[in-house]
Write an enzyme that holds these catalytic residues in place. Structure first.
Site, mmCIF file in Angstrom:
data_model
loop_
_atom_site.group_PDB
_atom_site.id
_atom_site.type_symbol
_atom_site.label_atom_id
_atom_site.label_comp_id
_atom_site.label_asym_id
_atom_site.label_seq_id
_atom_site.Cartn_x
_atom_site.Cartn_y
_atom_site.Cartn_z
ATOM 1 N N LEU A 1 0.762 -1.096 0.183
ATOM 2 C CA LEU A 1 0.105 -0.042 -0.193
ATOM 3 C C LEU A 1 0.903 1.355 0.186
ATOM 4 O O LEU A 1 0.647 2.145 -0.638
ATOM 5 C CB LEU A 1 -0.762 0.239 1.053
ATOM 6 C CG LEU A 1 -2.060 -0.943 1.139
ATOM 7 C CD1 LEU A 1 -2.932 -0.778 2.471
ATOM 8 C CD2 LEU A 1 -2.784 -0.890 -0.062
ATOM 9 N N HIS B 1 -0.184 -10.657 17.947
ATOM 10 C CA HIS B 1 -1.807 -10.607 17.693
ATOM 11 C C HIS B 1 -2.316 -11.916 18.289
ATOM 12 O O HIS B 1 -1.850 -13.066 18.291
ATOM 13 C CB HIS B 1 -2.075 -10.837 16.112
ATOM 14 C CG HIS B 1 -3.492 -10.512 15.824
ATOM 15 N ND1 HIS B 1 -4.418 -11.255 16.129
ATOM 16 C CD2 HIS B 1 -3.901 -9.327 14.868
ATOM 17 C CE1 HIS B 1 -5.633 -10.718 15.509
ATOM 18 N NE2 HIS B 1 -5.228 -9.573 15.018
ATOM 19 N N ARG C 1 -5.043 -5.933 22.032
ATOM 20 C CA ARG C 1 -4.286 -7.084 21.524
ATOM 21 C C ARG C 1 -3.064 -7.313 22.484
ATOM 22 O O ARG C 1 -3.061 -8.408 22.526
ATOM 23 C CB ARG C 1 -3.645 -6.824 20.027
ATOM 24 C CG ARG C 1 -4.660 -6.638 18.975
ATOM 25 C CD ARG C 1 -4.004 -6.301 17.951
ATOM 26 N NE ARG C 1 -5.006 -6.115 16.699
ATOM 27 C CZ ARG C 1 -4.859 -5.899 15.514
ATOM 28 N NH1 ARG C 1 -3.487 -5.538 15.028
ATOM 29 N NH2 ARG C 1 -5.868 -6.035 14.520
HETATM 30 C C1 LIG Z 1 -2.339 -11.406 8.089
HETATM 31 C C2 LIG Z 1 -2.343 -9.730 8.387
HETATM 32 C C3 LIG Z 1 -3.500 -9.128 8.293
HETATM 33 C C4 LIG Z 1 -3.439 -7.635 8.644
HETATM 34 N N1 LIG Z 1 -4.600 -6.907 8.787
HETATM 35 C C5 LIG Z 1 -4.676 -5.568 8.857
HETATM 36 C C6 LIG Z 1 -6.025 -4.765 8.975
HETATM 37 O O1 LIG Z 1 -7.079 -5.563 8.935
HETATM 38 N N2 LIG Z 1 -5.877 -3.806 8.972
HETATM 39 C C7 LIG Z 1 -4.766 -3.089 8.992
HETATM 40 O O2 LIG Z 1 -4.560 -1.689 9.227
HETATM 41 N N3 LIG Z 1 -3.518 -3.604 8.935
HETATM 42 C C8 LIG Z 1 -3.489 -4.899 8.896
HETATM 43 N N4 LIG Z 1 -2.202 -5.590 8.555
HETATM 44 C C9 LIG Z 1 -1.060 -4.908 8.613
HETATM 45 C C10 LIG Z 1 -0.807 -4.312 7.187
HETATM 46 O O3 LIG Z 1 -1.227 -5.214 6.526
HETATM 47 C C11 LIG Z 1 0.703 -4.079 6.860
HETATM 48 O O4 LIG Z 1 1.234 -3.401 7.965
HETATM 49 C C12 LIG Z 1 0.921 -3.147 5.556
HETATM 50 O O5 LIG Z 1 -0.174 -3.660 4.584
HETATM 51 C C13 LIG Z 1 2.265 -3.090 5.296
HETATM 52 O O6 LIG Z 1 2.245 -2.187 3.915
HETATM 53 P P1 LIG Z 1 3.511 -1.928 3.468
HETATM 54 O O7 LIG Z 1 3.033 -1.050 2.086
HETATM 55 O O8 LIG Z 1 4.114 -1.017 4.196
HETATM 56 O O9 LIG Z 1 4.270 -3.151 3.150
HETATM 57 P P2 LIG Z 1 4.148 -4.427 2.361
HETATM 58 O O10 LIG Z 1 2.736 -4.741 1.969
HETATM 59 O O11 LIG Z 1 4.649 -5.591 3.258
HETATM 60 O O12 LIG Z 1 5.028 -4.413 1.131
HETATM 61 C C14 LIG Z 1 6.279 -4.606 1.094
HETATM 62 C C15 LIG Z 1 7.007 -4.382 -0.255
HETATM 63 O O13 LIG Z 1 8.190 -4.318 -0.278
HETATM 64 C C16 LIG Z 1 8.858 -5.344 -1.098
HETATM 65 N N5 LIG Z 1 10.201 -5.508 -0.392
HETATM 66 C C17 LIG Z 1 10.458 -5.998 0.724
HETATM 67 N N6 LIG Z 1 11.913 -5.985 0.731
HETATM 68 C C18 LIG Z 1 12.341 -6.031 -0.590
HETATM 69 C C19 LIG Z 1 13.717 -5.751 -0.956
HETATM 70 N N7 LIG Z 1 14.704 -5.935 -0.134
HETATM 71 N N8 LIG Z 1 13.963 -5.542 -2.319
HETATM 72 C C20 LIG Z 1 12.949 -5.059 -3.143
HETATM 73 N N9 LIG Z 1 11.401 -5.262 -2.472
HETATM 74 C C21 LIG Z 1 11.166 -5.606 -1.250
HETATM 75 C C22 LIG Z 1 7.813 -6.418 -1.029
HETATM 76 O O14 LIG Z 1 8.046 -7.069 -2.312
HETATM 77 C C23 LIG Z 1 6.446 -5.585 -1.043
HETATM 78 O O15 LIG Z 1 6.397 -5.250 -2.316
HETATM 79 C C24 LIG Z 1 -2.235 -7.005 8.617
HETATM 80 C C25 LIG Z 1 -1.013 -7.608 8.428
HETATM 81 C C26 LIG Z 1 -1.131 -9.134 8.349
HETATM 82 C C27 LIG Z 1 0.098 -10.136 8.332
#
Ligand SMILES: Cc1cc2nc3c(=O)[nH]c(=O)nc-3n(C[C@H](O)[C@H](O)[C@H](O)COP(=O)(O)OP(=O)(O)OC[C@H]3O[C@@H](n4cnc5c(N)ncnc54)[C@H](O)[C@@H]3O)c2cc1C
Ligand code: FES
Lengths: 258, 642
Positions: B48, B271, B335
């Site tokens: 996101l 969690h 939590r």
């Molecule tokens: C099962 C589950 C349910 C959840 N439910 C909720 C919810 O209901 N509501 C809520 O608010 N939050 C929820 N969360 C938390 C939330 O989903 C995450 O905190 C959030 O989506 C993280 O988004 P992000 O964009 O920071 O990273 P991510 O979506 O984790 O994306 C990381 C990106 O970085 C890339 N990446 C990582 N390392 C490298 C690298 N070394 N080189 C190149 N690319 C890399 C990956 O490929 C990916 O594209 C939940 C989490 C989990 C695990």
């Protein structure tokens, strides 16, 4: 449990491939199919052999990364279940299981069970979105959308883009994948402005990527881990017809003006 | 008095909290539209945060390079979020407001987040929902056609928007669509199946990255005018967690080792409602939506080791321990509290299941009250998923659940503009430390990721870029050559060990140490032990790991080996941070600091600060810097959920 697996091994896109047989001991019924393969890979690494490459990430059926053809069925024998969700308890002790990659012209094999599905991204680039720039949106409740409509759009939007529909289709068609996105955006009023262009552009890209045509086998729906309905293909057809017709008229008009 | 480290200039604008962001935005330097395309911005991560940022930066006219590990940006781990996303829309007219969301987030984080950042987050939340709806996200709706809400994670208002149990997926597909549109427009270049393995700095500024092409194994160099980390959280340091198997800390760890400060590494969230571990071969733990706690009652048998099936244990012989200890919130306790309580009863020998490490989540009472049909409508999907995974039917016997590592509040330290301590290096989403303090509220991570990606970074980055004109730096600069050589050397080293233990064995062992000593309850002795144990394990890793085949093209075991090497360093930093934070707060529970009823006791005079760690040298203790947290708008209180 003790399982015998016959796994497709292929060193690269242009290399020949073949099934290789391995035995995996100590399989627990609660293990997922991929955990069984993890166990096999641990054995292979210990023996100094090259592990079986396969894709996975979330391991809970939502990211669409995993995708294996298990005993001839995309994602295996269970309905509405991805390869990563499949548990070993659905197999008998001593069973022999064949594991192959998703096969289709649009999905070249990268290595072993890993395939290249980037064609799906390129199809999406042709219109799998609503063109709205960040910051220009009206209030979210400004446009009411009936619950039934939102629910139906959500049914279509549930697609995880795994490609099982393509792997299951005798023609290697991506119609269910494309239909699901086109239907979602056609159902929602926000998607209306681009409806006609979207369906045509996405279908053209699907054809260009080497996916086949839909001839109503409906194998895609049966294999889909999210049970996406083939009704969306019907909607794709109708959207495409309207779009193609509109494009034709646009061209005629242009020719008239010349 | 907490010292303000000169390295940690938070750049929080002056003025009343309600006006800080708008005035700050108005004062940000702008980049001339005609010049924007001359700037290249690298965004690592397509969740996101990264997906929204890359798309929006491209809409603004920048040239964007977008990287992810998965084969498609749409599979980033955000896709797995289930429950929902918060926003202060007050559509339910139940008294919600920006102020209340701000207050709830600060309090939920146990007063360890910056007021100004959190206020901005609450302020931007409503616009996120507008943006997502316009992009076609099919949120749940009422019969009248307006958006539906639910209350989530103990909030007293209904401010959570959701799309069935697939909110993260739908939000991510919205951002992914926007990204695909920009790819088609030629403003974003996609680099999937790439892993960033090094940050490149030139003259003290972030100027590029080194990646491994995960298909060909080639080491690739990319140059840019600014670099953004949106690489998610590091819960997989525990090996078993709710996160996807490819989640990792490598990208931010490389930045840390290059000098970016790492803030509050020990703040992790466990969690309470996950499926318990079943066997050794397990690769991850599955989250069961927290919504189940709305209708489920948590209990264990009153008698230790009671082996009777749950249905045969009479009411009087059950301990509904959450209801007993927290009468006001009961099964809906936050939590961290619910998780700790479950671990405590299991540690005391009351746990159920084959391992003794799970507790019952019982729907019998709700089913009787509401009927099986209502239960099926509310939880049908979750019950089916539980049934498939465990082979047990939750309509007939209670579920078994256990806490699992889920989210990491810590991450790269960033200022108000989301810039790290390295100029030109930004961090957004779960990868930064900014908004959740010591504990994140349910449904707030999606909100933060999208606020960072859609709205904050695209505005603040201009301030930096305007001062740093494109200079035509290419990857032929020696900084790239040196960085690439470091990466190649590290890979050679890993492959060269060729010992006897698998990568997974090491990860498993690290996870065990982390869970036992740096998990949801910590103490000085355990943390010291953890530091020693992790160091020993790390030394052993570099002597004894067996990556297996030495192939440098597609080789997932090699990918994992690199990530585990980094986790073995990060784990130690987490333990050290937990050791130095001599108080309990939020998810960081130090057993020495609790009330008689087991509530966390904070030490505000000494620890109302962000702890940010600076790498010094290999195997040297890093330097701990502090940024004091001032609370002008909320009064610090002790959380009480009794
Ligand atoms: C099962 C589950 C349910 C959840 N439910 C909720 C919810 O209901 N509501 C809520 O608010 N939050 C929820 N969360 C938390 C939330 O989903 C995450 O905190 C959030 O989506 C993280 O988004 P992000 O964009 O920071 O990273 P991510 O979506 O984790 O994306 C990381 C990106 O970085 C890339 N990446 C990582 N390392 C490298 C690298 N070394 N080189 C190149 N690319 C890399 C990956 O490929 C990916 O594209 C939940 C989490 C989990 C695990
Ligand atoms: S690994 Fe994500 S769907 Fe299977």
């Amino acid at each position: 449990m003790k399982i015998e697996v016959k796994i497709w091994r292929q060193a690269g896109p242009t290399e020949p491939g073949a099934l290789a047989t391995y035995t995996v001991d100590d399989v627990l019924p609660d293990m997922s199919f991929l955990e069984m393969l993890d166990g096999l890979n641990e054995q292979l690494v210990a023996r100094g052999e090259r592990p079986v490459e396969f894709d996975s990430d979330c391991r809970e059926g939502i990211c669409g990364t995993c995708g294996l053809v298990i005993n001839g069925a995309a994602h295996g024998p269970q309905q509405a279940c991805t390869s990563c969700e499949l548990r070993m308890r659905h197999f008998d002790d001593g069973a022999t299981i064949t594991v192959e990659p998703f096969r289709a012209r649009g999905f070249p094999v990268v290595r072993d069970l890993v395939v290249d599905r980037s064609a799906f991204d390129r199809i999406m680039q042709q219109g799998g979105y609503i063109s709205v720039n960040t910051g220009s949106a009206p209030d979210a409740n400004a446009m009411p959308i009936a619950k039934e409509v939102a629910d139906r759009a959500m049914d279509a939007a549930a697609c995880i883009g795994c490609g099982a529909c393509v792997a299951a289709c005798p023609n290697g068609s991506a119609s269910l994948f494309v239909g699901a996105k086109v239907a979602q955006l056609a159902l929602l009023p926000q998607g209306d402005a681009e409806r006609k262009r979207r369906a045509v552009a996405m279908v053209q890209q699907m054809d260009a990527e080497g996916f086949g045509n839909c001839s109503n086998h409906a194998e895609c729906e049966a294999a889909c881990p999210k049970s996406i309905s083939v009704d969306h293909i019907a909607r794709l057809r109708s959207e495409y017809r309207k779009g193609a017709w509109a494009a034709l008229r646009r061209n005629e008009k242009r020719n008239d003006q010349r | 008095m907490i010292a303000q480290s000169p390295l940690l200039d938070d750049r929080i604008p002056a003025g009343p909290i309600q006006h800080k962001w708008s005035e700050h935005k108005a004062g940000i330097k702008l980049v001339n539209p005609a010049n924007k395309r001359k700037y290249t911005v690298i965004v690592v991560g397509t969740g996101l945060a990264g997906g929204a940022a890359a798309a929006t930066l491209a809409e603004l006219g920048y040239n964007v390079l977008s990287f992810c590990i998965q084969d498609s940006p749409r599979r980033a781990h955000s896709v797995a979020a289930q429950g929902g996303i918060n926003a202060a829309k007050n559509y339910q007219n139940d008294g919600d407001s920006v102020w209340r969301l701000f207050y709830d987030t600060i309090k939920g984080g146990d007063f360890r987040a910056r007021e100004a950042n959190v206020y901005r987050l609450a302020e931007l939340s409503a616009g996120i929902i507008d943006q997502c709806v316009a992009a076609g996200v099919p949120f749940a709706r009422e019969y009248g056609g307006t958006l539906a809400n639910r209350s989530f994670g103990g909030a007293q208002v209904s401010r959570t928007f959701y799309a069935r149990g697939q909110t993260g997926q739908q939000l991510l597909l919205g951002a992914y669509g926007a990204l695909m549109r920009q790819v088609a427009a030629g403003r974003v270049s996609l680099f999937p199946r790439r892993e960033m393995l090094e940050l490149v700095q030139v003259e003290g500024r972030a100027r590029g990255i080194i990646c491994r092409n995960l298909v060909t194994g080639a080491i690739e160099k990319y140059a840019a005018d600014a670099v953004c980390m949106a690489t998610g959280g590091y819960s997989t340091v525990f090996y078993l967690s709710t996160n996807a198997v490819n989640c990792n800390a490598t990208a931010i760890w490389r930045c840390y080792k290059q000098g970016a400060l790492f803030a509050n590494p020990c703040f992790t969230q466990i969690h309470p409602t996950c499926l318990p571990q079943s066997g050794e071969g397990q690769s991850k733990l599955t989250l069961m939506s927290e919504s189940l706690r709305n209708d489920g009652r948590v209990w264990v048998p009153k008698q230790k080791g009671d082996a009777r099936p749950p249905q045969e244990i009479p009411e009087a012989e059950r301990d509904y321990f959450l209801e007993r200890r927290y009468p006001a919130f009961g099964n809906l306790a936050p939590r961290d509290i619910a998780s700790r309580a479950a671990k405590a009863v299991c540690d005391d020998g009351f746990g159920v299941g084959s391992t003794g490490y799970s507790v019952y989540l019982d729907f019998a009472e709700a089913t009787e009250r509401l009927g099986a049909d209502v239960m099926r409508e509310r939880y049908g999907n979750l019950f089916a998923m539980y049934h498939e995974i465990t082979g047990e039917n939750p309509y007939q016997r209670p579920m078994r659940i256990y806490p699992a590592p889920h989210y990491t509040m810590g991450g790269l330290w960033v200022d108000y503009n989301l810039m790290t301590t390295i100029p030109g290096l930004y961090a957004l989403g779960e990868a930064n430390f900014s908004d959740h303090g010591a504990n994140r509220l349910g449904a707030s991570a999606l909100m933060q990721g999208l606020a960072d990606g859609y709205f904050i970074l695209p505005a603040t980055i201009a301030d930096y870029l305007a001062d740093h004109r494109p200079d035509g730096l290419g990857t032929d600069h020696e900084a790239f050559t040196t960085a690439a050589a470091t990466v190649e050397e590290r890979t050679r080293h890993l492959l060269g060990v060729n010992g006897k233990q698998s990568v997974r064995d090491f990860h498993w062992e690290l996870g065990r140490i982390m869970w036992e000593q740096v998990g949801m309850a910590r103490n000085e002795k355990g943390l010291r032990q953890a530091i020693t144990d992790i160091r020993t394990l790390r030394a052993d890793y570099w002597r004894n790991v067996k990556v297996g085949s030495a192939d440098t093209d597609l080789n997932k075991n090699l990918e994992f080996a690199g990530r585990v090497a980094d986790f073995l360093e990060l784990g130690e930093l987490m333990a050290r941070d937990a050791l130095e934070r001599v108080e309990s707060c939020g998810g960081h529970f130090r057993e020495e600091f609790q009330t008689a009823d087991g509530e966390a006791v904070r030490d505000d005079p000494n620890f109302s600060h962000v702890a940010a760690w600076q790498h010094t040298a290999e195997d040297k203790v890093p330097t701990r810097h502090t940024e004091p947290l001032d609370f002008e708008y909320v009064e610090l209180t002790q959380r009480s959920y009794k």
